[in-house]
Design a protein around this motif. Structure first.
Motif, mmCIF file in Angstrom:
data_model
loop_
_atom_site.group_PDB
_atom_site.id
_atom_site.type_symbol
_atom_site.label_atom_id
_atom_site.label_comp_id
_atom_site.label_asym_id
_atom_site.label_seq_id
_atom_site.Cartn_x
_atom_site.Cartn_y
_atom_site.Cartn_z
ATOM 1 N N VAL A 138 0.840 -1.202 0.000
ATOM 2 C CA VAL A 138 0.000 0.000 0.000
ATOM 3 C C VAL A 138 0.874 1.251 0.000
ATOM 4 N N GLN A 139 1.875 1.277 0.856
ATOM 5 C CA GLN A 139 2.729 2.461 0.956
ATOM 6 C C GLN A 139 3.540 2.700 -0.318
ATOM 7 N N LEU A 140 4.067 1.640 -0.895
ATOM 8 C CA LEU A 140 4.874 1.794 -2.111
ATOM 9 C C LEU A 140 4.011 2.207 -3.296
ATOM 10 N N ALA A 141 2.775 1.695 -3.371
ATOM 11 C CA ALA A 141 1.863 2.113 -4.436
ATOM 12 C C ALA A 141 1.498 3.588 -4.269
ATOM 13 N N ASN B 201 3.379 5.823 -2.787
ATOM 14 C CA ASN B 201 4.575 6.584 -3.121
ATOM 15 C C ASN B 201 4.764 6.735 -4.625
ATOM 16 N N ALA B 202 4.221 5.766 -5.399
ATOM 17 C CA ALA B 202 4.303 5.822 -6.860
ATOM 18 C C ALA B 202 3.248 6.750 -7.452
ATOM 19 N N GLY B 203 2.388 7.316 -6.610
ATOM 20 C CA GLY B 203 1.383 8.252 -7.084
ATOM 21 C C GLY B 203 0.054 7.636 -7.444
ATOM 22 N N ALA B 204 -0.153 6.375 -7.043
ATOM 23 C CA ALA B 204 -1.400 5.694 -7.382
ATOM 24 C C ALA B 204 -2.531 6.094 -6.448
ATOM 25 N N LYS B 205 -3.757 5.940 -6.940
ATOM 26 C CA LYS B 205 -4.929 5.961 -6.072
ATOM 27 C C LYS B 205 -5.108 4.525 -5.596
ATOM 28 N N VAL B 206 -4.971 4.303 -4.301
ATOM 29 C CA VAL B 206 -4.900 2.951 -3.768
ATOM 30 C C VAL B 206 -6.241 2.521 -3.191
ATOM 31 N N LEU B 207 -6.752 1.414 -3.719
ATOM 32 C CA LEU B 207 -7.932 0.760 -3.177
ATOM 33 C C LEU B 207 -7.446 -0.515 -2.511
ATOM 34 N N ALA B 208 -7.897 -0.799 -1.315
ATOM 35 C CA ALA B 208 -7.307 -1.893 -0.548
ATOM 36 C C ALA B 208 -8.366 -2.720 0.155
ATOM 37 N N THR B 209 -8.210 -4.043 0.111
ATOM 38 C CA THR B 209 -9.085 -4.917 0.879
ATOM 39 C C THR B 209 -8.452 -5.178 2.236
ATOM 40 N N ALA C 69 9.518 7.705 4.409
ATOM 41 C CA ALA C 69 8.580 7.451 3.314
ATOM 42 C C ALA C 69 7.963 6.062 3.423
ATOM 43 N N LEU C 70 8.481 5.242 4.333
ATOM 44 C CA LEU C 70 7.984 3.887 4.540
ATOM 45 C C LEU C 70 8.007 3.600 6.025
#
Length: 292
Positions: free
Chosen positions: A157-160, A162-170, A258-259
């Protein structure tokens, strides 16, 4: 020294805390005085024998892959480390008071967290790093992290993010607050809803950290999107590799804030069998540190 070993494959009760001779480093190796290892769910399969064909081992076997500690002795030819260095790495036999490691497998431990806590990073962090790398995420993409509540999930989740993604998580309700804190934009409670019901249309990338049938994964991603899995051969399958360059990059992210490390529990080595029992019942979340 004390070590957590198995003499046969089987239930958690096969794990024994034993006194064995302290190892000596060979050429190109170092001896690490272990501060801690961490528990990885994959170790259940190693202990039970499920991984026998994929990961053949010689019994008796000292458990533990993640290691953090202090260099206590240098083998011949080692000039990349010095006695007293604080190191972290992915090795074999880390669930002990001392462990031998190839010098190239170890990197300088993070300075910003307790030494023992750094044991959360190597295997889970490297797996997440390599899954994100394989997915080739670009800023603005919608990325579904399926299985965000586990040790690998927290890093993913954190790395995604950091890559600028919109993160959806289960995540389950007990993990939801931590996953949102780690950067998830949308939480999906998989105990009450299906992914197709929860998603507002297909996503650009699906990162599967839990098992998923191929037809289910394909229904979630847009045409031309990517599916990356660390658990089975759905989409692009990532079998984590031990790469000290990746680990060094993760350490740098930890030290730059950052992590973050999601340490949920700390236990002595003597309680490793009980950790295995609890994990088999689904009673483990985040990363569990096992202190030597």
């Amino acid at each position: 020294m004390r070590a957590a070993r198995i003499h046969e494959h089987g239930a958690p009760g096969v794990i024994r805390i034993e006194e064995i001779p302290r190892p000596a480093p060979g050429p190109g190796q170092v001896l690490v005085e272990v501060a801690a290892t961490s528990f990885n769910p994959t170790e259940l399969a190693l202990r039970s024998g499920v991984l026998r064909e994929l990961v053949p081992v010689t019994l008796p076997l000292t458990l533990g892959w993640d290691v953090t500690g202090t260099v206590a002795e240098l083998g011949a030819g080692v000039d990349t480390h010095a006695i007293g260095d604080r190191v972290v790495g992915w090795i074999d036999g880390a669930a002990a008071e001392f462990a031998v490691a190839d010098a190239g497998a170890l990197v300088t431990a993070p300075r910003s967290v307790p030494l023992a806590d750094a044991a959360a990073l190597p295997l889970a962090g490297s797996t997440a790093w390599q899954a994100i790398e394989r997915a080739a995420i670009t800023a603005g993409e919608r990325v579904l992290v399926n299985g965000a509540g586990g040790g690998i999930g927290g890093f993913t989740v954190q790395l995604a993010r950091n890559a600028g993604a919109k993160v959806l998580a289960t995540a389950s309700p007990r993990s939801a607050a931590k996953v949102r804190e780690q950067g998830a934009d949308q939480l999906i409670d998989y105990t009450t809803t299906t992914l197709e019901e929860a998603l507002d249309g297909p996503v650009d990338v699906v990162l599967h950290l839990v098992g998923a049938p191929e037809h289910e994964a394909e229904a979630l991603v847009r045409l031309g999107g990517r599916i990356v899995s660390v658990t089975n051969k759905v989409g692009q399958h990532v079998l984590a590799r031990n790469d000290s360059r990746d680990l060094a990059a993760l350490v740098s992210l930890v030290d730059s804030r950052a992590l973050t490390l999601d340490i949920t529990e700390r236990h002595p080595l003597a309680e490793l069998a009980e950790i295995h029992r609890r994990s088999e019942k689904g009673d483990i979340r985040g990363k569990v540190i096992v202190l030597s």
